[in-house]
Write a protein that holds these residues in place. Structure first.
Motif, PDB file in Angstrom:
ATOM      1  N   ILE A  51       0.817  -1.217   0.000  1.00 56.59           N
ATOM      2  CA  ILE A  51       0.000   0.000   0.000  1.00 56.59           C
ATOM      3  C   ILE A  51       0.846   1.260   0.000  1.00 56.59           C
ATOM      4  O   ILE A  51       0.379   2.306  -0.452  1.00 56.59           O
ATOM      5  CB  ILE A  51      -0.986   0.023   1.185  1.00 56.59           C
ATOM      6  CG1 ILE A  51      -0.245   0.057   2.529  1.00 56.59           C
ATOM      7  CG2 ILE A  51      -1.924  -1.165   1.134  1.00 56.59           C
ATOM      8  CD1 ILE A  51      -1.173   0.311   3.697  1.00 56.59           C
ATOM      9  N   GLN A  52       2.104   1.191   0.460  1.00 56.27           N
ATOM     10  CA  GLN A  52       2.933   2.393   0.467  1.00 56.27           C
ATOM     11  C   GLN A  52       3.349   2.812  -0.939  1.00 56.27           C
ATOM     12  O   GLN A  52       3.690   3.973  -1.162  1.00 56.27           O
ATOM     13  CB  GLN A  52       4.179   2.172   1.329  1.00 56.27           C
ATOM     14  CG  GLN A  52       3.874   2.050   2.814  1.00 56.27           C
ATOM     15  CD  GLN A  52       5.120   1.757   3.626  1.00 56.27           C
ATOM     16  OE1 GLN A  52       6.185   1.476   3.089  1.00 56.27           O
ATOM     17  NE2 GLN A  52       4.987   1.831   4.936  1.00 56.27           N
ATOM     18  N   LEU A  53       3.302   1.877  -1.887  1.00 57.29           N
ATOM     19  CA  LEU A  53       3.695   2.188  -3.256  1.00 57.29           C
ATOM     20  C   LEU A  53       2.550   2.029  -4.252  1.00 57.29           C
ATOM     21  O   LEU A  53       2.731   2.304  -5.438  1.00 57.29           O
ATOM     22  CB  LEU A  53       4.869   1.306  -3.683  1.00 57.29           C
ATOM     23  CG  LEU A  53       6.174   1.522  -2.902  1.00 57.29           C
ATOM     24  CD1 LEU A  53       7.225   0.530  -3.329  1.00 57.29           C
ATOM     25  CD2 LEU A  53       6.677   2.949  -3.063  1.00 57.29           C
ATOM     26  N   SER A  54       1.394   1.573  -3.800  1.00 52.76           N
ATOM     27  CA  SER A  54       0.240   1.449  -4.693  1.00 52.76           C
ATOM     28  C   SER A  54      -0.971   2.184  -4.158  1.00 52.76           C
ATOM     29  O   SER A  54      -1.944   2.388  -4.874  1.00 52.76           O
ATOM     30  CB  SER A  54      -0.109  -0.030  -4.896  1.00 52.76           C
ATOM     31  OG  SER A  54      -0.559  -0.609  -3.684  1.00 52.76           O
ATOM     32  N   GLY A  55      -0.939   2.570  -2.889  1.00 52.11           N
ATOM     33  CA  GLY A  55      -2.095   3.180  -2.255  1.00 52.11           C
ATOM     34  C   GLY A  55      -3.014   2.111  -1.689  1.00 52.11           C
ATOM     35  O   GLY A  55      -3.007   0.964  -2.118  1.00 52.11           O
ATOM     36  N   GLY A  56      -3.820   2.476  -0.734  1.00 50.98           N
ATOM     37  CA  GLY A  56      -4.733   1.516  -0.131  1.00 50.98           C
ATOM     38  C   GLY A  56      -4.830   1.718   1.362  1.00 50.98           C
ATOM     39  O   GLY A  56      -4.483   2.773   1.894  1.00 50.98           O
ATOM     40  N   THR A  57      -5.301   0.685   2.046  1.00 46.53           N
ATOM     41  CA  THR A  57      -5.572   0.787   3.483  1.00 46.53           C
ATOM     42  C   THR A  57      -5.052  -0.443   4.201  1.00 46.53           C
ATOM     43  O   THR A  57      -5.156  -1.565   3.696  1.00 46.53           O
ATOM     44  CB  THR A  57      -7.089   0.912   3.732  1.00 46.53           C
ATOM     45  OG1 THR A  57      -7.566   2.092   3.107  1.00 46.53           O
ATOM     46  CG2 THR A  57      -7.386   0.979   5.221  1.00 46.53           C
ATOM     47  N   GLY A 352      -3.748   1.084  12.004  1.00 46.24           N
ATOM     48  CA  GLY A 352      -3.318   0.944  10.622  1.00 46.24           C
ATOM     49  C   GLY A 352      -3.095   2.278   9.948  1.00 46.24           C
ATOM     50  O   GLY A 352      -2.919   3.319  10.589  1.00 46.24           O
ATOM     51  N   ALA A 353      -3.111   2.255   8.623  1.00 43.59           N
ATOM     52  CA  ALA A 353      -2.835   3.462   7.851  1.00 43.59           C
ATOM     53  C   ALA A 353      -3.572   3.390   6.532  1.00 43.59           C
ATOM     54  O   ALA A 353      -3.952   2.320   6.068  1.00 43.59           O
ATOM     55  CB  ALA A 353      -1.335   3.609   7.610  1.00 43.59           C
ATOM     56  N   SER A 354      -3.763   4.561   5.938  1.00 44.37           N
ATOM     57  CA  SER A 354      -4.406   4.647   4.630  1.00 44.37           C
ATOM     58  C   SER A 354      -3.613   5.637   3.791  1.00 44.37           C
ATOM     59  O   SER A 354      -3.151   6.667   4.297  1.00 44.37           O
ATOM     60  CB  SER A 354      -5.862   5.100   4.781  1.00 44.37           C
ATOM     61  OG  SER A 354      -6.511   5.109   3.533  1.00 44.37           O
TER      62      SER A 354
END
Length: 522
Positions: A51-57, A352-354
């Motif tokens: 998700i850090q390089l593609s985006g997401g949650t 978590g993170a988004s």
């Protein structure tokens, strides 16, 4: 042929470079490169990105529950104890789970998966029933944690979030979290699916209790259902329902339950109290609930009641749950298909993170620029050191080959890349060139290399140094790799694999290349 034997390390390097290119760029190699769970696949390569390089949650939340352990309870007592505890604690029976002793468990355990019960209340309720637990703690059993992973994974697979991944994360102190990663999705989509346990129940409510009261009985369970789908009941498409095919072996039992409840001649639902799932008047109702809330309550048509009574229902055992629109129908169908969660998640403690996909794309571009700058700076330093292109160029090419092979490995195992992994790649470039400088210095700074035996002696001396340095790096990174330290584990994995590739493949290959260069000069 003798040249190939003498330079077999270079041959191995070239072979691994070709295999890495196949793993990186050939579609469908390895199988499953359409996107592994919890990652998004780059369309131009077979690399996966987190998700850090593609985006997401990413959601990371504990499971709600308390557990009493060290209880001498058997399988024969399980059902009765669950019912008694639910009544004493004034909670739904689905929130109590007794795990009796058995071959894999010397003593039993009791879990209560709701926020409405304290540890002291559970201990007291168990004591009232003759059980004295050894410990009562926050959290749930390992079995429930694994059931949570399976249930959430199934729920996500049957929803739009088919690329998500689920795992249990252990943190120092013994606390366990469920970690869910969903690339290219926002937090609201994920929370909407996980916020409720997805408990769907079908009740028959009918007269027959004490003092003229109504009886409530669950008449159709999930394991009695075969096929589940949401669709419309009319051509206009405004009358949505969930269509449930009852398993053939359960259809007769279901029909008999309906007849015993008085629905054999049909039933008028009358006035139904939706607030507490209780009948107030009428012949009886079939009640459908989602997470304890009534969705619909309806009577039974005379022809349907007759099919229960004469056995015709078993010939076409389709049970219809009417709903208020397509969204509700799809939600009920999804929860029935995936099954209920064994326990709720405490999303109020989500750590978590988004990340927005556009920002992730910027991170990816910046990471590439950083890597190119690192290679350029290293090249300048090495050239300033030796001022000999025939030494510097093979050194830089060998270091980049090491990175390329590492990328091929990552693509082959479908390991999702995040920023911490890219930091590991940069660390591999730095340590790799350091080792190559040690080799070059040991061979070139001690005078002319007159024979292959002299070269081999100097190379072995240098290789012992870089081998010891590699072992030190691996030992230092190993705790980071095995401990649950989040992104640091990814950094350690990439660094260790890169060091191993360097020691086993690229450093020896560079030695062969350098031998050819220096011996040719003499």
């Amino acid at each position: 042929m003798s040249q190939l034997r003498e330079n077999w390390r270079v041959v191995m390097l070239v072979t691994l470079l070709i295999l890495s290119a196949v793993a990186l760029f050939v579609p469908g190699v390895p199988p499953g490169t359409t996107g592994s769970e919890g990652a998004a696949t780059d369309r131009s390569t077979n690399l996966n990105y987190g998700i850090q390089l593609s985006g997401g949650t990413r959601l990371r939340a504990p499971i709600v529950g308390i557990t009493a352990e060290g209880i001498n309870v058997t399988e024969a007592d399980r059902v009765q104890l669950e019912s008694t505890l639910a009544e004493e604690l004034d909670i739904d029976s689905i929130d109590v789970r007794v795990r009796p002793r058995g071959p894999d468990r010397q003593m039993g355990a009791v879990e209560v998966v709701t926020e409405n019960v304290t540890q002291s209340e559970l201990r007291t309720a168990l004591g009232n029933n003759g059980y004295q637990p050894e410990t009562v703690r926050d959290g749930v059993t390992a079995e429930t944690r694994q059931e949570m992973v399976r249930s959430i994974d199934e729920k996500l697979r049957t929803s739009a979030l088919s690329g998500a991944s689920v795992q249990i994360v252990n943190v120092p102190g013994g606390e366990n979290f469920v970690s869910i990663t969903a690339p290219d999705r926002d937090r609201e989509e994920l929370v909407d699916i996980l916020n409720e346990r997805g408990v769907v129940k079908i009740y028959a409510v009918y007269p027959g209790g004490e003092g003229g009261s109504y009886v409530r009985e669950e008449v159709l369970q999930r394991d009695q259902m075969d096929d589940i789908s949401a669709s419309t009941q009319s051509e206009q498409g405004n009358n949505w329902a969930v269509f449930i095919t009852v398993r053939p072996e359960a259809a007769d039992e279901f029909s008999q339950r309906m007849v015993d409840a008085g629905f054999g001649d049909g039933a008028n639902c009358g006035n139904y109290n939706h607030s507490d799932i209780q009948q107030t008047e009428g012949d009886g109702c079939l009640v459908h609930t989602l997470n304890g809330e009534v969705v619909t309550a309806r009577g039974v048509r005379a022809d349907l009641g007759e099919s229960f009574a004469n056995g015709e229902f078993s010939n076409d055992p389709v049970y219809i749950v009417p709903t208020n629109g397509s969204e509700q129908a799809n939600e009920i169908a999804l929860n029935l298909e995936a099954g209920q969660l064994p326990a709720p998640l405490d999303l109020s403690q989500d750590s978590g993170a988004s990340l927005d996909p556009a920002l992730a794309e910027r991170f990816k571009q910046n990471s590439l620029v950083t890597g190119l700058i690192a290679v350029l700076m290293v090249s300048l330093v090495v050239y300033a050191r030796y001022k000999r292109a025939e030494v510097v160029i093979p050194m830089i090419v060998t270091a980049l080959s090491e990175v390329f092979i590492l990328l091929g490995f990552v693509a082959f195992v479908q390991y999702p890349l995040n920023l911490s992994h890219l930091a590991g790649f940069i660390a591999v470039i730095g340590t790799g060139v350091d080792d190559l400088i040690i080799i070059a210095d040991e061979i070139l700074q001690e005078g002319k290399v007159e024979t292959g035996r002299v070269f081999q002696s100097r190379f072995r001396k240098a290789f012992w140094v870089i081998g010891a340095a590699a072992a030190t790096t691996i030992m230092a990174m190993s705790p980071l790799m095995v401990l649950p330290l989040g992104d640091l584990s990814g950094f350690a994995i990439i660094t260790i694999v890169g060091v191993l590739i360097g020691v086993l493949v690229t450093r020896p290959a560079y030695g062969d290349i350098l031998r050819s260069l220096v011996l040719d000069e003499d």
